[in-house]
Motif scaffolding. Structure first.
Motif, PDB file in Angstrom:
ATOM      1  N   PHE A  11       0.847  -1.186   0.000  1.00 29.73           N
ATOM      2  CA  PHE A  11       0.000   0.000   0.000  1.00 29.73           C
ATOM      3  C   PHE A  11       0.887   1.241   0.000  1.00 29.73           C
ATOM      4  O   PHE A  11       1.941   1.265   0.643  1.00 29.73           O
ATOM      5  N   ASN A  12       0.465   2.290  -0.739  1.00 28.96           N
ATOM      6  CA  ASN A  12       1.268   3.517  -0.810  1.00 28.96           C
ATOM      7  C   ASN A  12       0.580   4.718  -0.181  1.00 28.96           C
ATOM      8  O   ASN A  12       1.133   5.810  -0.179  1.00 28.96           O
ATOM      9  N   GLY A  13      -0.649   4.526   0.344  1.00 27.37           N
ATOM     10  CA  GLY A  13      -1.350   5.608   1.014  1.00 27.37           C
ATOM     11  C   GLY A  13      -2.406   6.274   0.166  1.00 27.37           C
ATOM     12  O   GLY A  13      -3.250   7.003   0.686  1.00 27.37           O
ATOM     13  N   SER A  14      -2.374   6.033  -1.145  1.00 26.90           N
ATOM     14  CA  SER A  14      -3.385   6.636  -2.013  1.00 26.90           C
ATOM     15  C   SER A  14      -4.710   5.873  -1.948  1.00 26.90           C
ATOM     16  O   SER A  14      -5.766   6.411  -2.311  1.00 26.90           O
ATOM     17  N   GLU A  15      -4.663   4.636  -1.475  1.00 22.97           N
ATOM     18  CA  GLU A  15      -5.873   3.825  -1.361  1.00 22.97           C
ATOM     19  C   GLU A  15      -6.785   4.385  -0.266  1.00 22.97           C
ATOM     20  O   GLU A  15      -6.315   4.980   0.708  1.00 22.97           O
TER      21      GLU A  15
ATOM     22  N   LEU B 276      -5.945   7.009   2.679  1.00 22.37           N
ATOM     23  CA  LEU B 276      -5.184   6.804   3.897  1.00 22.37           C
ATOM     24  C   LEU B 276      -4.333   8.025   4.235  1.00 22.37           C
ATOM     25  O   LEU B 276      -4.253   8.439   5.397  1.00 22.37           O
ATOM     26  N   THR B 277      -3.688   8.613   3.239  1.00 28.81           N
ATOM     27  CA  THR B 277      -2.821   9.771   3.512  1.00 28.81           C
ATOM     28  C   THR B 277      -3.609  10.914   4.147  1.00 28.81           C
ATOM     29  O   THR B 277      -3.104  11.600   5.040  1.00 28.81           O
TER      30      THR B 277
ATOM     31  N   GLU C 247       2.749  10.150  11.393  1.00 35.14           N
ATOM     32  CA  GLU C 247       3.844  10.150  10.422  1.00 35.14           C
ATOM     33  C   GLU C 247       3.606   9.071   9.365  1.00 35.14           C
ATOM     34  O   GLU C 247       3.479   7.883   9.673  1.00 35.14           O
ATOM     35  N   GLU C 248       3.527   9.507   8.086  1.00 37.35           N
ATOM     36  CA  GLU C 248       3.076   8.612   7.022  1.00 37.35           C
ATOM     37  C   GLU C 248       4.046   7.473   6.737  1.00 37.35           C
ATOM     38  O   GLU C 248       3.632   6.315   6.585  1.00 37.35           O
TER      39      GLU C 248
ATOM     40  N   LEU D  48       3.051   3.548   7.023  1.00 39.98           N
ATOM     41  CA  LEU D  48       3.017   2.694   5.831  1.00 39.98           C
ATOM     42  C   LEU D  48       3.988   1.526   5.958  1.00 39.98           C
ATOM     43  O   LEU D  48       3.693   0.412   5.505  1.00 39.98           O
ATOM     44  N   GLU D  49       5.136   1.772   6.550  1.00 38.86           N
ATOM     45  CA  GLU D  49       6.086   0.676   6.762  1.00 38.86           C
ATOM     46  C   GLU D  49       5.473  -0.400   7.662  1.00 38.86           C
ATOM     47  O   GLU D  49       5.593  -1.603   7.388  1.00 38.86           O
ATOM     48  N   LYS D  50       4.809   0.031   8.716  1.00 35.73           N
ATOM     49  CA  LYS D  50       4.174  -0.918   9.632  1.00 35.73           C
ATOM     50  C   LYS D  50       3.041  -1.663   8.938  1.00 35.73           C
ATOM     51  O   LYS D  50       2.939  -2.904   9.033  1.00 35.73           O
TER      52      LYS D  50
END
Length: 238
Positions: free
Chosen positions: A5-9, A40-41, A50-51, A55-57
């Protein structure tokens, strides 16, 4: 399905693709039900989270969830100690992580939908009875029975075998009780049939309950049919 996932979802898309992400969202106070349509962002910025770290987690948990055990694994070939390690790190860890989350979900759908869906009160009672029994069961296994089996593996004395077998009989009775509760939960929900227009929390709760059932079936199989059988029938020990 994407591999990360990159946060745009949207939050809803992430929870649909990876139901386990709901645990992370709950931990950070992110609404994935009514607020599931937000990217998500956007949600992270609103919460000042902190994004990159989030996202890493999220992606680490997603990767771990997708690391399926080889379906061809012959569990009977593992030593008792190694099989216990697998049961504790896989199935016990799963229950310790998911039972509290499911408790919140089952309680929430009862509170919101209970007046129209009277079966949810019965589901709530059955689930929490099972939760209590499982929590006590895990303690009994890890504190008493598994150490006895480990000791028996290295010291197959008849007196120790009898003591271990007696302790196991109590656990097998627990397994039968959990199996009956799972059947009742399926019956009361008509095999987890969702009502028309079920909200995301309702849908996710039923999905997680079915996932719980599947994990418990495998968990109990490994114990009843392999691990515990070795104590009852030591000649079958690999």
């Amino acid at each position: 399905m994407s591999t990360s996932f990159n946060g745009s979802e949207t939050i809803g898309q992430i929870v649909t693709a990876f139901p386990g992400s709901s645990n992370i969202f709950l931990e950070h106070g992110i609404d994935f039900c009514c607020g599931g349509g937000r990217p998500l962002t956007t949600a992270l910025r609103q919460k000042n989270i902190e994004e990159v770290a989030f996202l890493e987690k999220l992606n680490r948990f997603y990767a771990e969830a997708n690391q399926k055990t080889d379906p061809n694994t012959d569990w009977s070939k593992l030593s008792s100690s190694r099989l216990i390690d697998h049961i504790v790190t896989t199935h016990h860890a799963y229950l310790e992580r998911e039972l509290p989350v499911l408790s919140e979900f089952v309680t929430k759908i009862l509170r919101v939908h209970g007046p129209e869906r009277r079966e949810l009160a019965k589901l709530h009672m059955l689930f929490h009875q099972m939760k209590m029994e499982l929590e006590q069961h895990l303690i009994a296994e890890e504190a008493t029975v598994f150490p006895l089996i480990r000791e028996l593996e290295h010291n197959p004395a008849p007196s120790l075998a009898e003591k271990t077998a007696n302790a196991i009989r109590e656990l097998e009775a627990d397994h039968s009780g959990v199996g009956n509760l799972l059947k009742e939960m399926r019956a009361v929900t008509s095999d987890y049939e969702l009502p028309a227009g079920a909200c995301r929390t309702y849908t996710l709760a039923f999905h997680k309950l079915q996932e719980l059932e599947s994990d418990l079936f495998q968990h109990i199989h490994l114990e009843n049919n392999i691990l515990f059988q070795r104590v009852s029938n030591p000649a079958n020990e690999s």
